[in-house]
Design an enzyme around this catalytic site. Structure first.
Site, PDB file in Angstrom:
ATOM      1  N   SER A 131      -3.561  -8.574   3.241  1.00  0.00           N
ATOM      2  CA  SER A 131      -2.105  -8.039   2.851  1.00  0.00           C
ATOM      3  C   SER A 131      -1.374  -9.089   4.320  1.00  0.00           C
ATOM      4  O   SER A 131      -0.166  -8.860   3.967  1.00  0.00           O
ATOM      5  CB  SER A 131      -1.918  -6.825   2.641  1.00  0.00           C
ATOM      6  OG  SER A 131      -2.187  -7.496   0.555  1.00  0.00           O
ATOM      7  N   LYS A 133       7.904  -3.923   6.745  1.00  0.00           N
ATOM      8  CA  LYS A 133       7.285  -4.016   5.399  1.00  0.00           C
ATOM      9  C   LYS A 133       7.851  -2.458   4.674  1.00  0.00           C
ATOM     10  O   LYS A 133       7.514  -1.586   5.145  1.00  0.00           O
ATOM     11  CB  LYS A 133       6.400  -3.829   4.941  1.00  0.00           C
ATOM     12  CG  LYS A 133       5.421  -4.298   3.859  1.00  0.00           C
ATOM     13  CD  LYS A 133       3.767  -4.180   3.619  1.00  0.00           C
ATOM     14  CE  LYS A 133       3.294  -4.323   2.652  1.00  0.00           C
ATOM     15  NZ  LYS A 133       1.774  -4.709   2.542  1.00  0.00           N
ATOM     16  N   SER A 193      -0.007  -9.128   0.357  1.00  0.00           N
ATOM     17  CA  SER A 193       1.504  -8.624   0.131  1.00  0.00           C
ATOM     18  C   SER A 193       2.583  -8.778   0.882  1.00  0.00           C
ATOM     19  O   SER A 193       3.101  -8.135   0.246  1.00  0.00           O
ATOM     20  CB  SER A 193       0.964  -6.767  -0.512  1.00  0.00           C
ATOM     21  OG  SER A 193       0.648  -5.533   0.584  1.00  0.00           O
TER      22      SER A 193
END
Length: 493
Positions: A184, A85, A160
């Site tokens: 997330s 990420k 997310s």
């Protein structure tokens, strides 16, 4: 033959093939790069990855040479291509948190978990899209735009960490890393038919990760199997003097999670079902039916299923207990202020003034500017947080259960342009307790979702119960065999 070997390869199988000489690390990286080109940059254009590591093949060649020379793996994740990420610092690749305000910035140092991954022999293959600054759950950013769900191109991949989720589901990397402040890691795991782990707060360091709320932030794996997730958790866990919260794990053995997945029975285990986390309206029924079927698998494996009727409201936890927006300004500023002078911004105020962010997070950024840690309202939320922690421990004790299950999201993941609703992952976020999301099944097939839309079941436990949760998850996974592949990213010819 090679095509079959490469498709959705696990860490364990890859290492067997690597040591036998049947597969090289270079061949594996080339496979993922072909799929990225075919499905992220073209075809369905999932838009999952912000940037690729230009040295990935060079790193693969070095690993191949080391393995040939010694006949041994270079580490627990030797040669494993990781999708990281893009709020996790990398000293050789830009780290933008999905924001135009940080475009072009490469940190001086790796994040602690990046160092751990590299030390274990992993290759950072790509940096993944995220909902900008990890602020919400649809995975849309100013630097890349909207990521799509490989099971239904009209829907988001959750978030997310949705770029990581979409990429791993679409077989563009072997394992993934996300971060989790409210939902997330587990949201894209649920939405993309993956295994996601939110570890106990203090197990995984946050140093070198762009923060949202250090009260609630953690990082965790998103993988296609429980065994892969356990292997990644082994590597990234551990004490880091730069993150004082990890002192809580300094006396714990956090590097043997793979052993936990060897358990093959749930006989005698009592597992609670949190009934208040199931919706009661028409839009909830498909999720309820799929998760009910998953719970029946646990029962068939010998678990004693215990109904839990205590009322816990996930919406109230998000709106009135979670401190994410109260922490954001102060904790993000702590990170930004330490960046070198060459960084384009050094405060949340500068980000807002720059205008270089997606319009969808403007309201949250402006709200965050109005809040701060240590205020009476903030402290009241911390009191409520402590009360919820005790209440949850009491639920475990009163019902004498080892784990509790429920749907991660009460309704299907939202369509592009919509907002996620009724996500239950906030319970572990505000308490800091661990949880694992596993694929429960799929909605009915439709024109836009030929295989159905993935639905995840969340399994939570007391603090530091990751080994138990992984054992339950792996035993369930083997029996449930939920393996519908994303229809829009098929095997390449």
């Amino acid at each position: 033959m090679m095509k079959n070997l490469l498709t959705r390869l696990s860490v364990k199988k890859f290492h067997q093939l690597l040591l036998s000489g049947e597969l090289s690390c270079r061949e594996l990286v080339e496979y993922y790069l072909r799929r990225i080109e075919a499905y992220d940059h073209a075809g369905p254009c999932l838009n999952a990855l912000i940037l690729l590591n230009p040295r990935a093949l060079e790193e693969a060649d070095a690993i191949d040479a080391a393995v040939r020379k010694t006949g041994r793996l270079t580490g627990k994740l030797c040669g494993v291509p990781v999708i990281l990420k893009d709020n996790v610092n990398t000293s050789d690749l830009e780290t933008t948190a999905g924001s135009e305000s940080l475009r072009g910035f490469t940190p001086d140092d790796d994040a602690f978990i990046t160092k751990k991954l590299r030390a274990a022999g992993a290759i950072i293959l790509a940096k993944a899209n995220l909902h900008e600054f990890a602020i919400w759950g649809e995975t849309i950013s100013s630097i890349l735009g909207q990521t799509l769900n490989p099971y239904d191109l009209t829907r988001t991949p959750g978030g997310s960490s949705g770029g990581t989720g979409a990429a791993i589901a679409a077989d563009m990397g072997m394992v993934g890393i996300g971060t989790d402040t409210i939902n997330s890691v587990r949201s894209p795991s649920s939405a993309c038919s993956l295994v996601g782990i939110r570890p106990t707060i203090g197990m995984v360091s946050r140093s070198g990760i762009v923060p949202y709320s250090l009260t609630q932030d953690t990082a965790g794996p998103l993988c296609r199997t429980v065994a892969d997730a356990a292997a990644v958790l082994e590597v990234i866990s551990g004490y880091d003097k730069e993150d004082e919260e990890t002192a809580w794990c300094a006396d714990k053995k956090v590097d043997d999670y793979s052993a936990a997945v060897q358990e093959t029975t749930l006989a005698g285990k009592k597992i609670g079902v949190l009934e208040s986390f199931f919706g009661k309206k028409a839009e909830h029924q498909e999720v309820n039916a799929v998760v009910a079927k998953a719970i029946s698998v646990l029962k068939a494996l010998g678990a004693q299923i215990v109904p839990i009727k205590e009322e816990i409201n996930s919406g109230w936890l998000t709106a009135d207990v979670s401190v994410h927006l109260y922490d954001l300004k102060d904790h993000l500023n702590q990170y930004l202020q330490k960046l070198p002078a060459r960084a384009p911004v050094h405060s949340l105020e500068e980000i807002i003034k720059s205008g270089k962010f997606h319009a969808g997070i403007k309201e949250n950024l402006e709200q965050a500017m109005l809040h701060s840690v240590g205020t009476p309202d903030y402290n009241e939320r911390l009191v409520l947080r402590s009360q919820v922690q005790t209440k949850l421990m009491k639920v475990f004790a009163d019902h004498d259960v080892e784990a509790i299950v429920y749907p991660h999201q009460q309704q299907l993941v939202c369509e592009v342009g919509g907002a996620q609703k009724e996500r239950n992952g906030v319970l572990c976020s505000v308490t800091g307790f661990p949880s694992v999301v596993v694929p429960a099944g799929y909605s009915q097939p439709s024109q836009t979702a030929p295989a159905g839309i993935p639905i995840g079941m969340e399994i939570i436990g007391r603090p530091w119960s990751e080994k138990l949760l992984l054992a339950i998850a792996e035993t369930y996974e083997e029996k449930a065999a939920v393996k519908e592949l994303p229809p829009f990213t098929p095997v390449l010819e």
